[in-house]
Design an enzyme around this catalytic site. Structure first.
Site, PDB file in Angstrom:
ATOM      1  NE  ARG A   4       2.463  -4.162  12.377  1.00  0.00           N
ATOM      2  CZ  ARG A   4       2.329  -4.205  11.054  1.00  0.00           C
ATOM      3  NH1 ARG A   4       1.856  -3.144  10.416  1.00  0.00           N
ATOM      4  NH2 ARG A   4       2.668  -5.283  10.375  1.00  0.00           N
ATOM      5  CG  ASP A  27      -3.385  -8.264   8.840  1.00  0.00           C
ATOM      6  OD1 ASP A  27      -3.910  -7.184   9.145  1.00  0.00           O
ATOM      7  OD2 ASP A  27      -2.566  -8.381   7.916  1.00  0.00           O
ATOM      8  CG  HIS A  85      -0.917  -5.251   1.945  1.00  0.00           C
ATOM      9  ND1 HIS A  85      -0.290  -5.124   3.146  1.00  0.00           N
ATOM     10  CD2 HIS A  85      -0.898  -3.987   1.396  1.00  0.00           C
ATOM     11  CE1 HIS A  85       0.111  -3.862   3.330  1.00  0.00           C
ATOM     12  NE2 HIS A  85      -0.258  -3.159   2.285  1.00  0.00           N
ATOM     13  CB  SER A 116      -0.974   0.008   1.178  1.00  0.00           C
ATOM     14  OG  SER A 116      -0.318  -0.271   2.394  1.00  0.00           O
ATOM     15  CG  HIS A 139       5.971  -9.296   7.740  1.00  0.00           C
ATOM     16  ND1 HIS A 139       6.936  -8.463   7.207  1.00  0.00           N
ATOM     17  CD2 HIS A 139       4.859  -8.541   7.911  1.00  0.00           C
ATOM     18  CE1 HIS A 139       6.421  -7.255   7.073  1.00  0.00           C
ATOM     19  NE2 HIS A 139       5.161  -7.267   7.490  1.00  0.00           N
TER      20      HIS A 139
HETATM   21  N1  NMX Z   1       1.031 -20.071   5.526  1.00  0.00           N
HETATM   22  C1  NMX Z   1       1.487 -20.981   4.622  1.00  0.00           C
HETATM   23  N2  NMX Z   1       2.559 -20.817   3.854  1.00  0.00           N
HETATM   24  C2  NMX Z   1       3.243 -19.679   4.010  1.00  0.00           C
HETATM   25  C3  NMX Z   1       2.890 -18.700   4.946  1.00  0.00           C
HETATM   26  C4  NMX Z   1       1.715 -18.923   5.715  1.00  0.00           C
HETATM   27  N3  NMX Z   1       1.258 -18.034   6.580  1.00  0.00           N
HETATM   28  N4  NMX Z   1       3.776 -17.682   4.871  1.00  0.00           N
HETATM   29  C5  NMX Z   1       4.665 -18.002   3.916  1.00  0.00           C
HETATM   30  N5  NMX Z   1       4.337 -19.206   3.384  1.00  0.00           N
HETATM   31  C6  NMX Z   1       4.970 -19.900   2.278  1.00  0.00           C
HETATM   32  C7  NMX Z   1       4.902 -19.018   1.033  1.00  0.00           C
HETATM   33  O1  NMX Z   1       3.613 -19.112   0.438  1.00  0.00           O
HETATM   34  C8  NMX Z   1       6.043 -19.592   0.203  1.00  0.00           C
HETATM   35  O2  NMX Z   1       5.590 -20.819  -0.345  1.00  0.00           O
HETATM   36  P1  NMX Z   1       6.038 -21.277  -1.843  1.00  0.00           P
HETATM   37  O3  NMX Z   1       7.541 -21.290  -1.825  1.00  0.00           O
HETATM   38  O4  NMX Z   1       5.410 -22.607  -1.978  1.00  0.00           O
HETATM   39  O5  NMX Z   1       5.491 -20.236  -2.754  1.00  0.00           O
HETATM   40  C9  NMX Z   1       7.083 -19.902   1.270  1.00  0.00           C
HETATM   41  O6  NMX Z   1       6.366 -20.050   2.501  1.00  0.00           O
HETATM   42  C10 NMX Z   1       8.147 -18.830   1.437  1.00  0.00           C
HETATM   43  O7  NMX Z   1       7.496 -17.592   1.673  1.00  0.00           O
HETATM   44  P2  NMX Z   1       8.189 -16.462   2.594  1.00  0.00           P
HETATM   45  O8  NMX Z   1       9.443 -16.046   1.900  1.00  0.00           O
HETATM   46  O9  NMX Z   1       8.280 -16.937   3.991  1.00  0.00           O
HETATM   47  O10 NMX Z   1       7.100 -15.322   2.594  1.00  0.00           O
HETATM   48  P3  NMX Z   1       6.888 -14.127   1.544  1.00  0.00           P
HETATM   49  O11 NMX Z   1       7.814 -13.010   1.898  1.00  0.00           O
HETATM   50  O12 NMX Z   1       6.939 -14.615   0.144  1.00  0.00           O
HETATM   51  O13 NMX Z   1       5.362 -13.718   1.839  1.00  0.00           O
HETATM   52  C11 NMX Z   1       3.482 -13.173   3.153  1.00  0.00           C
HETATM   53  C12 NMX Z   1       4.979 -12.988   2.970  1.00  0.00           C
HETATM   54  C13 NMX Z   1       2.997 -12.235   4.244  1.00  0.00           C
HETATM   55  C14 NMX Z   1       2.770 -12.828   1.846  1.00  0.00           C
HETATM   56  C15 NMX Z   1       3.210 -14.662   3.543  1.00  0.00           C
HETATM   57  O14 NMX Z   1       3.841 -14.941   4.770  1.00  0.00           O
HETATM   58  C16 NMX Z   1       1.731 -14.994   3.632  1.00  0.00           C
HETATM   59  O15 NMX Z   1       1.130 -15.323   2.614  1.00  0.00           O
HETATM   60  N6  NMX Z   1       1.104 -14.912   4.857  1.00  0.00           N
HETATM   61  C17 NMX Z   1      -0.309 -15.118   5.003  1.00  0.00           C
HETATM   62  C18 NMX Z   1      -1.085 -13.872   4.557  1.00  0.00           C
HETATM   63  C19 NMX Z   1      -0.928 -12.732   5.538  1.00  0.00           C
HETATM   64  O16 NMX Z   1      -1.049 -12.903   6.747  1.00  0.00           O
HETATM   65  N7  NMX Z   1      -0.692 -11.516   5.009  1.00  0.00           N
HETATM   66  C20 NMX Z   1      -0.647 -10.307   5.850  1.00  0.00           C
HETATM   67  C21 NMX Z   1       0.739  -9.649   5.908  1.00  0.00           C
HETATM   68  C22 NMX Z   1       0.696  -8.442   6.811  1.00  0.00           C
HETATM   69  N8  NMX Z   1      -0.108  -7.332   6.233  1.00  0.00           N
HETATM   70  O17 NMX Z   1      -0.947  -6.802   6.853  1.00  0.00           O
HETATM   71  O18 NMX Z   1       0.105  -6.959   5.059  1.00  0.00           O
HETATM   72  C1  MLT Z   2       2.101  -3.717   6.547  1.00  0.00           C
HETATM   73  O1  MLT Z   2       1.703  -3.266   7.626  1.00  0.00           O
HETATM   74  O2  MLT Z   2       2.183  -3.000   5.534  1.00  0.00           O
HETATM   75  C2  MLT Z   2       2.369  -5.185   6.445  1.00  0.00           C
HETATM   76  O3  MLT Z   2       2.889  -5.705   7.635  1.00  0.00           O
HETATM   77  C3  MLT Z   2       3.077  -5.603   5.197  1.00  0.00           C
HETATM   78  C4  MLT Z   2       4.508  -5.210   5.033  1.00  0.00           C
HETATM   79  O4  MLT Z   2       5.117  -4.516   5.836  1.00  0.00           O
HETATM   80  O5  MLT Z   2       5.072  -5.653   4.006  1.00  0.00           O
END
Ligand code: NMX
Ligand code: MLT
Length: 441
Positions: free
Chosen positions: A327, A373, A271, A241, A318
């Site tokens: 948070r 979240d 996100h 964002s 994350h």
């Molecule tokens: N559940 C299952 N698998 C996960 C999760 C999770 N919570 N987090 C990461 N992974 C997987 C990810 O999908 C990836 O799999 P693959 O190689 O098969 O594609 C692998 O672990 C490596 O990912 P990372 O490098 O650890 O994470 P990345 O930096 O790519 O992504 C997020 C970060 C936040 C997108 C990821 O952790 C996620 O999808 N979390 C769940 C959604 C979430 O809670 N988002 C909110 C973030 C905060 N916000 O407010 O924005």
């Molecule tokens: C945020 O608050 O924007 C989320 O934790 C996602 C991020 O920092 O990448």
């Protein structure tokens, strides 16, 4: 000119001069190297942006002018009788660089109050949407309707000097922040409360007035909104964002267009939409297991089922953080103080005991710990706000404080159009085969 504007301009001129000297002396200093993996894998760990409002540490979490979330909760001014920080105070800190006095915050609250009127045509535009349209879409449509009010767009159309961009951006920023709670509350009342609006109360602070317009006059809920609006406000510049707002703003799109772009990014499930996904996931788990209070073993099995279906566990992981998000901890503390017996909140805490070990065991998740979240929805449900599709709108109102402050800084520092180089895989192959000298030729 309002004193707040004068103070911001002083800070911006000072920093602008420092940056100029720094670039003259160190402009060619190499800050790191970029790997092929990074450009294919979401640019993780690549320092590519300057954002003045906050800085994220992978272990300790977000800091605003070097102050952590616990320090902000301690040091920022509070509402009378309250113990959570006022979001206006955080906005002041991001803009002026100092903890404001109570008087500074009162002045800022008054500035926002004076600017809070939303023209009727904005609500009429929103009313044209079907009621079951997702709340984030309704919210962004409201913001886009309000764009007709942009001071920056008007002055640009008339023709104005670069050196005045910052002021028109700050005008739009203050107007937009002042009006967003009303637009957001309109979405909630229209979609979930039969369209019965609650009129704003000019005596309340920004977050408490938002709670009031949503229809929640409980003092504890107002405290929750103050805390919520502070902890969701900013997370340095690379999150979707903030980055989208900055990128679109770099084309000199006005603050309404830029903020709307950022909020369309916030509406993605990886996100900000994750806050709705967390509660949806917990409700589905409770339904499937036929219990309000699943055991750690039941939660573990449900998490494994989620993973086996190729889904992520929402609220965990994350891109930058490598520890429990402070948070999350701040919200856990709020829960312990105000609702330690709440079954849903206790389920969130049991999930916290269960999920990290399971994610860690997968061996690929870089951060198995909860993010912001994972907790927010359960606190809202406690006070009766069960309509989880709405939660990202709360995040969006809060995020305006950070991304719009950043946009003011971008304009005041004369940040240019953002336009990085991209390559094709065919070009990468030619370069790896040494058919061309430079990647991208
Ligand atoms: N559940 C299952 N698998 C996960 C999760 C999770 N919570 N987090 C990461 N992974 C997987 C990810 O999908 C990836 O799999 P693959 O190689 O098969 O594609 C692998 O672990 C490596 O990912 P990372 O490098 O650890 O994470 P990345 O930096 O790519 O992504 C997020 C970060 C936040 C997108 C990821 O952790 C996620 O999808 N979390 C769940 C959604 C979430 O809670 N988002 C909110 C973030 C905060 N916000 O407010 O924005
Ligand atoms: C945020 O608050 O924007 C989320 O934790 C996602 C991020 O920092 O990448």
């Amino acid at each position: 000119m309002e004193e707040f504007k004068v103070k911001f301009k002083e800070q911006a001129d000072k920093l602008g001069a420092e940056i100029k000297t720094m670039l003259q002396e160190h402009g060619n200093t190499v800050i790191g190297e970029t790997t092929l993996a990074q450009i294919y894998q979401g640019m993780r760990g690549m320092t590519a942006l300057v954002t003045e409002t906050s800085l994220l540490d992978a272990q300790d979490g977000i800091r605003f002018k070097r102050r952590s979330i616990p320090e902000l909760r301690e040091q920022l001014p509070k509402a009378k009788g309250g113990s959570e920080p006022l979001p206006e105070a955080l906005f002041y800190l991001m803009m002026i660089g100092e903890i404001p006095t109570e008087e500074d915050v009162e002045n800022l609250s008054a500035i926002l109050q004076r600017r809070s009127h939303v023209p009727t045509y904005v609500f009429d535009t929103m009313k044209a949407l079907p009621k079951d349209t997702h709340p984030m879409t309704q919210f962004v449509v409201g913001v886009m309707a309000l764009q007709a009010e942009s001071v920056f767009a008007k002055r640009y159309a008339e023709g104005f000097s670069k050196k005045d961009y910052w002021e028109a951006t700050l005008e739009d920023t203050l107007n937009l922040i002042a009006r967003l709670p009303h637009i957001a509350a309109f979405v909630y009342r229209r979609k979930y409360k039969g369209g019965k609006a609650v009129q704003p109360d000019g005596m309340l602070d920004w977050a408490a007035n938002f709670a009031h317009m949503l229809g929640y006059d409980n003092e504890e809920f107002k405290e929750l909104m103050r805390l919520y609006m502070v902890i969701h406000a900013d997370h340095e510049g690379g999150n979707v964002s903030a980055h989208a707002t900055h990128l679109v703003g770099s084309a000199l799109s006005d603050p309404y267009l830029s903020y709307a772009a950022g909020m369309n990014g916030l509406a993605g499930p990886l996100h900000g939409l994750a806050n709705q996904e967390v509660i949806k996931w917990i409700f589905e788990m409770q339904k499937e297991l036929n219990t309000e209070a699943p055991t750690a073993e039941q939660i573990g099995d449900y998490v494994k089922k989620t993973l086996s279906e190729g889904k992520v566990v929402p609220g965990y992981g994350h891109a930058v953080l490598r520890q429990t998000d402070p948070r999350f901890t701040a919200q856990m503390e709020f829960g312990k103080k105000h609702m330690s017996d709440d079954p849903l909140v206790n389920t969130v805490w049991r999930i916290y005991e269960t999920v990290p070990g399971i994610l860690q065991a997968l061996g690929k998740v870089k951060n198995p710990w909860p993010n912001v979240d994972a907790h927010s929805g359960a606190l809202l449900v406690h006070y009766g706000m069960k309509e989880y599709e709405y939660y990202t709108v709360l995040f969006a109102v809060s995020r305006s404080l950070g991304v719009l402050s950043s946009l003011c800084w971008d304009r005041a520092l004369g940040m240019p159009l953002e336009r990085p180089k991209s390559v094709t895989t065919a070009a990468v192959k030619r370069w790896l085969n040494k058919e061309v000298e430079n990647l991208g030729d």
